[in-house]
Design an enzyme around this catalytic site. Sequence first.
Site, short mmCIF file in Angstrom:
data_model
loop_
_atom_site.label_atom_id
_atom_site.label_comp_id
_atom_site.label_asym_id
_atom_site.label_seq_id
_atom_site.Cartn_x
_atom_site.Cartn_y
_atom_site.Cartn_z
N CYS A 231 -13.78 -0.71 -8.77
CA CYS A 231 -13.54 -1.35 -7.48
C CYS A 231 -14.71 -2.25 -7.10
O CYS A 231 -15.85 -1.78 -6.99
CB CYS A 231 -13.32 -0.29 -6.40
SG CYS A 231 -13.02 -0.97 -4.76
N HIS B 64 -9.58 3.26 -7.03
CA HIS B 64 -9.32 3.01 -8.45
C HIS B 64 -10.61 2.97 -9.27
O HIS B 64 -11.70 2.80 -8.75
CB HIS B 64 -8.53 1.70 -8.64
CG HIS B 64 -9.25 0.47 -8.20
ND1 HIS B 64 -9.80 -0.44 -9.08
CD2 HIS B 64 -9.48 -0.03 -6.96
CE1 HIS B 64 -10.35 -1.44 -8.41
NE2 HIS B 64 -10.17 -1.21 -7.13
N ASP C 34 -6.98 -4.77 -4.38
CA ASP C 34 -7.05 -5.26 -5.75
C ASP C 34 -5.64 -5.37 -6.34
O ASP C 34 -4.84 -4.44 -6.23
CB ASP C 34 -7.89 -4.27 -6.57
CG ASP C 34 -8.23 -4.77 -7.97
OD1 ASP C 34 -7.30 -5.17 -8.69
OD2 ASP C 34 -9.41 -4.75 -8.33
N CYS D 143 -6.18 0.17 -2.62
CA CYS D 143 -7.12 -0.95 -2.57
C CYS D 143 -6.32 -2.25 -2.68
O CYS D 143 -5.25 -2.29 -3.28
CB CYS D 143 -8.12 -0.84 -3.71
SG CYS D 143 -9.34 -2.17 -3.76
#
EC number: 4.2.1.1
Length: 509
Positions: free
Chosen positions: A249, A238, A172, A170
């Site tokens: 997420c 995640h 992130d 991801c």
Amino acid sequence: MPLRGLAKAKNFTLGPTAPMKTFTENVHSQNNEINNLKKIDKTHNLTNNSQNEKLYKYESQIKSSFDRIVPTLKEIARIQHHEDFINTAQSISKQNLGINLPTHILDKSWVKPLDMRALYAWCAFKQHEKLSDNFFENDPLEGSFGSPNANNFETALLDCGIHLLDITPCSDGRLAHSVAYVMRIPFSAVRRRSHAGALFDIENTVNRWVKTEHKRYRENNPNEAHEDTRYLKIVTYHFSSVDPLHQGCAAHGSDDKLAAKEGSEKLLAFKEAVENSFCCGASVDLMLIGLDTDTDSLKIHLSSSDGKIDLENTISSLDIYNSTINFSKDEAEKEICQIISGNSNKVQLKGLDKFVYKLIVNNISQIDYVKKFHKGSYEDIGHAERFIGVGIGFKEVHLRNLTYFAHLDTVEEGAPDLDVGVKIFTGLNVSQDLPIPIVIRFDYSGKVPGAKERAAKDCYRVNNAISIRYKSLVDKGLLHTCLTIRDRDNIHSAQIIGMSLDQKTKEAH
């Protein structure tokens, strides 16, 4: 850095939220595991302690260089009307940050208040430039192409029946370190491209698979095409064990079941695309991994009997860590083998089982890393990124919560990823009257005529699109951009070709 403390608050969320699935028992179990982890005052016998020390030194050095920006600018702001201000300000900046400040901004301090937003963005961009220079010149993670670590890992990959490893985490920032730290994979030995929710583009990934197979046929690189190895595609979603309702997420509303399900669907669609488009038994291997962003432990999803990814059946590296913490090295290795394959001899492990074994052993070192240097669970459980990275590249970024990634060719196609990043930084920076620093990057191949010029044009094109999409922020000085390019065929750092902070030249009349 602004609002870093908010990342610690359990009720702090910047992404969209959705009703969470009912998994209270699992949450309690995970929290108990973390509490038990904190109580155990010893390291695992499989942990690479010397590597952990090196990695922590690097993480501390880079993050502190960004975190010193605000205190330094506060010190400079207090003296902006003092005599010899410019020289004093430059001296403070050089001593604290190791960079020079733009004189065309400092020069105006006698007629109007110092533009602290512009100086903040400048410092963030220059610290990224220093990071890039250090990364490519000194190889601090010891994972560059041709390094012993990279060569050894690539050999081990082939031994696992894998000729290329392609990972999509991801975007992130809490997963930016997932390759070099969490999985302990040399960065040059893996293809990494982050996307919001780890939802990668299937067509682009098929094209990358084609290029990989073409090199095997034409160049026998990394091995000959007739050898029985596969392209392994991994999706890393995640979740948060500390605050699962809010710190999972954002792209999936903090619903880790949904994140796993959609990651699995992407993987299976990629495999189907390859099998439907090419003959002669063309296929790929798949793996779905969940990353706990609080402990850096992994949940590796197993394959079901029909070749699909089992969303319920996982191997937890944290469970293995806790159950083998008092084992000798040999006993722990045998137990891991037993869990993976049903036999206790690692020599008998084959294919993906051997790769999973390596991942788990590597991740045990990372669990101890978080345990020793972050008390078992990160204090910044939420977002605390320092800048947004937009475009194609960023080989040099491998630190947790340093960068939010928005990999894209155009702002139009990458708008969902970029909008999430801007929303995150609206909470982190804009709420504190500080700007959003965006580094635009396009890597190019120096072997291709005109590629450098096209990469530069791509930077300016994306920069223009960003200035239009977020015009209100740009007009207020709350969003600044830095345009960079890099020749991926050489061990060179990124080159800055422009900034929104560049001095404007007066028009001739």
